[in-house]
Design an enzyme around this catalytic site. Sequence first.
Site, PDB file in Angstrom:
ATOM      1  CE  LYS A 186      -3.869  -2.143  -0.088  1.00 21.57           C
ATOM      2  NZ  LYS A 186      -4.646  -2.103  -1.363  1.00 21.57           N
ATOM      3  CE  LYS A 215     -11.135  -4.844  -3.389  1.00 22.30           C
ATOM      4  NZ  LYS A 215     -10.167  -4.372  -4.379  1.00 22.30           N
TER       5      LYS A 215
HETATM    6 MG    MG Z   1      -6.595  -2.333  -5.032  1.00 21.59          MG
END
Ligand code: MG
Length: 367
Positions: free
Chosen positions: A165, A265
């Site tokens: 991240k 997702k």
């Molecule tokens: Mg992502």
Amino acid sequence: MKITQIAVHQVDLPLSAGTYTWSDGKSIRTYDSTVVRVFTDAGLVGHGEVCPLGPSYLPAYANGVRTGLAELAPHLIGQDPRQLGVINRIMDQQLKGHPYVKSALDIACWDILGLASGISVSTLLGGRQGEAVKCYRAISRDTPERMVERVATCRAEGHHHFQIKVGGEPDLDIARIRAVAASLGAGEVLVADANTSWLPHQAARVVRAIEDIDLYLEQPCLGYGECLSIRRRTSRPFILDEIIDGPAMLLRAHADQAMDVVNIKLSKVGGLTAARQMRDMCVAMGIAMTIEDSGGSDIVTAAIAHLAHSTPEAFRFSSSDVNGYNTVSIAEGGPRQLGGYIEAPTGPGLGVVPHLDVLGKPVLTIG
Ligand code: MG
């Protein structure tokens, strides 16, 4: 067969790492997951789960799931859960948008279809393909040194595909990427995910500074045009995630050659029905995928594994054992990562049996 009742449960899932942090310093400590139990007049009970990554990752939040279910679930009472197309049309007619609300109901209906037919959801989605499904590990945004340590810990657990991240101050992000890249071994995969957070001038600096590193860049900026601009300024393979919210956006991005990989997702697109449609489109268009969800435990991990395991191996960039990030098991049979891989359960339906003592009393019952 008819749906007679839908029960909604809320479960807190504390994260095993304590805190999970991504762009702009956003973080959560506990998944707030919602489980639906869909009861039928045939005695079959299907299960679904949805868990937004807090309220500031996607346009979705945990209380919104429950409020949306109170609005939507009454329209499914009396419907045949095995007719997934009909179920999805009713959901789209009765509640515009809010795909995350629909995801748990859609997954539970797939579970019932499998239970009723005696076969697994992965078979219903096309059939189990190849070996186990590789999972990535997300590495929280932190100091470069601590991110390298975290990668080493995850490697010791069997992972070799890391999504770090970034999405902060560009010079520090460049240092994070360089430090983690230098620590990787042969064959390991590195993805730098900015989670929409860089402005274009910042992203442009980062991609220029790391052009010599073998890595994938993921969703650098908020807007589609901005991402496309950065895509055209880098030779690194490019992943889009947040912006790909359905089939129309997938087709547009493919027409623009805006990415090499997309992240599908389940809750971002509305459940297994919509995710399967996009999966099949990606296979037809030559786009590799990360098949995953934003959070949750064993039920959503089973749903992910069924869709991923029924996807041709060449198109499986990675997947996610979302239940591997938290400390609570909510069902028997949920896939558990082993050496960085998961497998779809082979029993009928999703192949999971919920721990009713963990689910507790429903917070909402419809029908
Ligand atoms: Mg992502």
